[in-house]
Design an enzyme around this catalytic site. Structure first.
Site, PDB file in Angstrom:
ATOM      1  N   CYS A  46      13.364   0.255 -23.093  1.00  0.00           N
ATOM      2  CA  CYS A  46      13.395   0.001 -24.911  1.00  0.00           C
ATOM      3  C   CYS A  46      12.202   0.849 -24.947  1.00  0.00           C
ATOM      4  O   CYS A  46      12.994   0.908 -26.631  1.00  0.00           O
ATOM      5  CB  CYS A  46      12.352  -1.141 -24.855  1.00  0.00           C
ATOM      6  SG  CYS A  46      13.984  -2.759 -23.823  1.00  0.00           S
ATOM      7  N   GLU A  47      11.424   1.846 -25.315  1.00  0.00           N
ATOM      8  CA  GLU A  47      10.466   2.355 -24.642  1.00  0.00           C
ATOM      9  C   GLU A  47      10.793   3.930 -25.494  1.00  0.00           C
ATOM     10  O   GLU A  47      11.016   3.932 -26.614  1.00  0.00           O
ATOM     11  CB  GLU A  47       9.069   2.759 -24.191  1.00  0.00           C
ATOM     12  CG  GLU A  47       8.213   3.418 -25.384  1.00  0.00           C
ATOM     13  CD  GLU A  47       6.942   3.100 -24.204  1.00  0.00           C
ATOM     14  OE1 GLU A  47       6.396   4.449 -24.076  1.00  0.00           O
ATOM     15  OE2 GLU A  47       6.390   1.609 -24.654  1.00  0.00           O
TER      16      GLU A  47
END
Length: 154
Positions: A46-47
């Site tokens: 996600c990051e």
């Protein structure tokens, strides 16, 4: 299954990392929307994806297009993550009712209580023009998003 191309995008209002309400209808008739669902803040894939948006923001957010990202995290978690990573686009909280917007878009993972990696390009009239869903841990190819957005401005 995620919403199909040609479907009307479901309306929603969610709070961003600054606890401000953002509605899909805010952009109707004004801007296309890149709507990106992700499982959780502070996680590796996600990051990486959100940093990809941040690092290429001009390809996604401009006079013609807005970026909205959504997870089931709280606005407070989003605030810390946005400040730490320099995310200036809205990180919207689908916390309560839990995953309601992800469910409406067909990307909620009932088993894990989170959004799968759903991506939608919504045109100015609120119609889905690009739709994809990847499972948790399966990073998306952002080139497809850029191509879909370019197709709307052509």
């Amino acid at each position: 299954m995620p919403l199909e191309i040609g479907a009307t995008a479901p309306e929603f209002t969610l709070k961003d990392q600054n606890n401000q309400e953002v509605s899909l209808s805010d952009f109707k008739g004004k801007k296309n929307v890149l709507l990106v669902f992700y499982p959780f803040a502070f996680t590796g894939v996600c990051e990486g994806e959100m940093c990809g948006i941040r690092d290429n923001i001009a390809a996604y957010q401009n006079d013609d297009t807005a970026v909205l990202t959504v997870s089931v995290d709280s606005p407070f978690a989003h605030k810390v993550w946005a400040e730490r990573e320099g995310f200036e686009f809205p990180l919207l909280s689908d916390l309560w009712p839990h995953g309601e917007v992800a469910q409406a878009y067909g990307v909620f993972n009932d088993e894990k209580g989170m959004a799968n990696r759903g991506t939608f390009v919504i045109d100015k009239e609120g119609v889905v023009r690009f739709s994809e869903m990847n499972m948790p841990g399966d990073a998306r190819d952002q080139q497809g998003w850029q191509k879909a957005l370019k197709g709307l401005s052509a």
